[in-house]
Design an enzyme around this catalytic site. Structure first.
Site, PDB file in Angstrom:
ATOM      1  N   TYR A  40     -14.123  -1.644   3.494  1.00  0.00           N
ATOM      2  CA  TYR A  40     -14.268  -0.153   3.105  1.00  0.00           C
ATOM      3  C   TYR A  40     -15.608   0.254   4.099  1.00  0.00           C
ATOM      4  CZ  TYR A  40     -14.490   4.488   0.850  1.00  0.00           C
ATOM      5  OH  TYR A  40     -14.397   5.724   0.644  1.00  0.00           O
ATOM      6  N   LYS A  95      13.109  -1.056  -9.852  1.00  0.00           N
ATOM      7  CA  LYS A  95      13.350  -0.869  -8.560  1.00  0.00           C
ATOM      8  C   LYS A  95      12.575  -1.309  -7.537  1.00  0.00           C
ATOM      9  CE  LYS A  95      16.964   0.839  -5.852  1.00  0.00           C
ATOM     10  NZ  LYS A  95      18.310   0.891  -6.109  1.00  0.00           N
TER      11      LYS A  95
END
Length: 780
Positions: A40, A95
């Site tokens: 970051y 899925k």
């Protein structure tokens, strides 16, 4: 009752631990302050500026290139209909799991609360910067047609509505092969399509792209055949309204060559199949009940080729054969679209794969000796490890040749190697073992059936077709625990070795045991007495053929469970000492560890025997053993007795099995660091090999290693798997979870399939299991 139990198991599966089925895991180190400053602020600014200068750098510095969105509005979820986006989320997460385990594709599932197709398109379009591809899921027709069409126009990343195209691609591959076997030309055959939804439309269009004639299709919806005279047809159906006038399904089936079912169960009769043309093809793909059952269709016509959507019959049309690999190929060349050429490439790759020799690991998974191309094998099996390296490259190449690939592949050998590394063939080991177990379930004795975990596991094992549990213990206590916890024991035999009801069998076992052990410390009275012990009684059931395997040890010390097995069943011919092995399921593939439970300080001769036992068992998993014999020494760097013992054991192993890939003594760091091994020990047999089996010098090191791996959650542990017994007995660890018990049952069943000659299915049909088994088998 069964449906309620299955519902409860499904709810527990989704709710336990961290709710749901997916999580986000960092791919970079993020432990130190330096790591965080790179991940970051301020370090993250550097890739941001690179991407701002050239937006294509987003693929270089972020996860976009391997990230697919599974997007739905929940308007057509499975067979549940319009249940809303939140209710559809478990399906979308599922899925995502399939994308990951079959093609190593990362997924965010996104459920959108929007039914207006134009607004839906705008929402998805705004997500394009985040994802490398879009998988549309469970969106009702006709909106799904508009949504997919518009997104393909407006986006420069691959978009596919799997409900349409997945079924079309898989069934088209099966159709090509079925037509070849039946000696029919696609441009001449007559089709009847029952169902007029998204999948039926996509199937028809794809078959036409393969050469079928548009006029040769008759399509039915719920109200009847599609024809131009109907005033109730939606616009999207008019294109398929080929019938001249009203007709029934039975009339349409007469002299038809191919039936495509994407509708509802049991709407086709045997007489309809009998009326079809010579050498007919029937794809009854409704789930869970096909339009006509396999049995009815094949009994009606011996010349029919049949496919369904079910896994318990040959020729399963399963979308998992397609979408993971299609997106894998599309992502790997940064395709702008999934076009017709890419879909056709997937069709042909699947069709050709079915014609090539089937690997042993697939034969093993489906409990077949030799699966070969023919009427009962027209489409690859879902557990075929070659699918990734067959379909994905075909799709990638088609994208390149059709001009939609932004990053063409130049080194195909390297690409195939990379695909293999993504998952590794060995990573499917538990799915393969599970499939193999279900093909030929065996009778499993549970010696500690008065335990809640055992009863939960037994119910799942039976209802999922893994095996036929036999429960030992106080019947009243077992039934009380089951009733209190909503566990269905209907049809599961319960025997109490201490009861009067088992006296005859107990005495029979005692006589046989006394004959074995009469000169080895047991008198006649003691032989009768020990048969009241559930472990001895269970082992004798296995020994006498009244059961095929036994599992125990959840509440007993390890030696107390092994001792009855050794005294009743004994070891395999030529085996002097048994051993304990763990199968650790790691992110890099399965890892076998031994000896972890039995032999404290083996001699070189004993360590060599353990190694050979392990090698044999690893091969039973259809995996080539690559064995590192571990020590604190590397190839003579220490001259201590402990190090010399391992080196001597390796020497004995090579004398007995020269072709076995085994080396040592070596440190674990050398075994797993290919560069270190190659640079310092280029003579090692394991150079450039992926080690999958570790032999420890003593019990302490092996036991500590597997417990560390298990408790630090670096691997799932299955075991201990006992090696060297004449018949299958396996010992649970104290406190094993229900999942661990089920995994041990899978191993025990496969072990029994190899060691037991009993025709279990015929025995079961004559038993109290059968009534319940027939109830649940439909759902397996």
């Amino acid at each position: 009752m069964q449906n309620d139990l299955r519902k409860q198991q499904a709810l527990e599966y989704h709710a336990k631990g961290r709710p749901g089925k997916i999580e986000v895991i960092p791919t970079k180190e993020a432990k130190t302050q330096r790591d965080l400053s790179l991940a970051y602020s301020p370090g993250v600014a550097a890739p941001c500026l690179e991407i701002a200068e050239d937006v294509e750098n987003v693929y270089k510095y972020t996860a976009k290139g391997n990230l697919v969105a599974v997007i739905s509005n929940g308007t057509a979820v499975l067979g549940l209909g319009d249940i809303g986006p939140e209710a559809g989320k478990p399906v979308m997460e599922g899925k995502g799991v399939l994308f990951k385990i079959f093609a190593d594709i990362d997924v965010f599932d996104i459920e959108i609360n929007e039914k207006d197709p134009e607004k839906f398109v705008q929402i998805v379009k705004a997500l394009e910067p985040t994802f490398g591809g879009i998988n549309l899921e469970d969106i009702k027709a006709p909106e799904c047609f508009y949504i997919e069409r518009e997104l393909k126009k407006q986006l420069n990343i691959p978009v596919m509505h799997d409900d349409q195209h997945g079924t079309a691609i898989i069934s088209a591959a099966a159709l090509l092969n079925a037509l070849e076997i039946q000696k029919k030309k696609i441009e001449k055959v007559k089709f009847v399509v029952n169902g007029a939804g998204a999948a039926a439309m996509a199937c028809t269009l794809l078959y036409e792209a393969l050469g079928a004639k548009h006029d040769n299709f008759l399509m039915f919806d719920r109200k009847g055949v599609l024809h131009k005279g109907r005033t109730d047809l939606e616009d999207f159906k008019l294109k398929f309204a080929n019938a001249k006038s009203e007709m029934t399904l039975a009339q349409a089936m007469k002299d038809a060559d191919v039936f495509i079912g994407l509708s509802a169960g049991n709407c086709v009769t045997p007489d309809m199949v009998k009326s079809m043309a010579k050498n007919p093809i029937v794809f009854a793909m409704a789930n869970p009940d096909p339009e006509i059952s396999w049995e009815d269709a094949t009994n009606a016509r011996k010349d029919v080729i049949m496919a369904t959507g079910r896994s318990d019959y040959p020729n399963q049309v399963n979308n998992v054969l397609g979408f993971p690999y299609i997106f894998r190929g599309a992502l790997d060349v940064r395709a702008k679209h999934i076009n017709e050429e890419m879909k056709l490439a997937a069709v042909r790759a699947l069709a050709e794969l079915a014609k090539s020799p089937v690997p042993d690991i697939v034969n093993m998974a489906y409990n077949e000796k030799n699966i070969v191309f023919g009427e009962n094998y027209i489409i690859p099996k879902p557990l075929d490890p070659r699918l990734l390296t067959t379909v994905a490259p075909a799709v990638a190449r088609a994208a390149m040749e059709s001009g939609v690939a932004k990053q063409p592949i130049t080194d195909w050998d390297a690409y195939l190697t990379n695909l293999d590394k993504r998952l590794g063939h060995d990573n499917q080991v538990m799915r393969i073992i599970g499939n193999k177990a279900r093909r030929d379930p065996k009778r499993i004795v549970f010696a500690e059936a008065d335990n809640l975990k055992i009863l939960k596991a037994a119910q799942i094992i039976f209802d999922e077709g893994i095996g036929y549990p036999i429960l030992l213990g106080d019947e009243a206590k077992i039934k009380s625990i089951a009733t209190a916890n909503g566990i269905d024991l209907e049809g599961l035999p319960i025997f109490d070795p201490r009861s009067d009801a088992t006296e005859d069998r107990r005495n029979k076992y005692a006589e046989l045991f006394f004959a074995k052990r009469g000169r080895r410390g047991f008198n006649a009275y003691e032989s009768k007495k020990v048969m009241r012990d559930r472990n001895y009684y269970g082992c004798m059931m296995v020994e006498c053929g009244d059961a095929d395997a036994m599992i125990s040890g959840l509440a007993k010390n390890y030696p107390d469970t092994i001792r009855p097995a050794l005294q009743t069943i004994g070891t395999e011919e030529g085996v002097k000492k048994i051993a304990g092995m763990y199968l650790m399921l790691t992110k890099k593939g399965p890892l076998f560890l031994a000896d972890t439970t039995v032999n404290f300080n083996p001699t070189a001769e004993e360590l060599a025997e353990i190694t050979l036992l392990v090698a044999k068992e690893v091969r039973n998993f259809n995996i080539i053993p690559r064995i590192a014999m571990l020590s604190y020494s590397n190839f003579g760097s220490s001259d201590s007795p402990e190090a010399r013992l391992v080196a001597e054991a390796r020497k004995i192993v090579k004398q007995r099995m020269p072709n076995l890939l085994v080396d040592g003594e070596m440190q674990a760091s050398v075994a797993f660091n290919k560069e270190l091994m190659k640079e310092n020990y280029p003579f090692c047999e394991l150079v450039d090999k992926d080690v999958n089996t570790l032999i420890f010098p003593n019990l302490a090191s092996g036991n500590i290693a597997y417990n560390l791996m298990k408790e630090l959650e670096t691997a799932d542990a299955i075991g201990p798997i006992l090696l060297g017994l004449h018949k299958p007995v396996h010992v649970l660890q104290l406190g094993s979870s229900v999942r661990s018990i089920i995994n041990m049952a899978l191993v025990a069943v496969v072990d029994a399939q190899m060691k037991s000659k009993a025709a279990t299915a015929e025995i079961v049909k004559k038993s109290k299991w059968w009534k319940r088994f027939r109830k649940v088998s439909k759902d397996l």
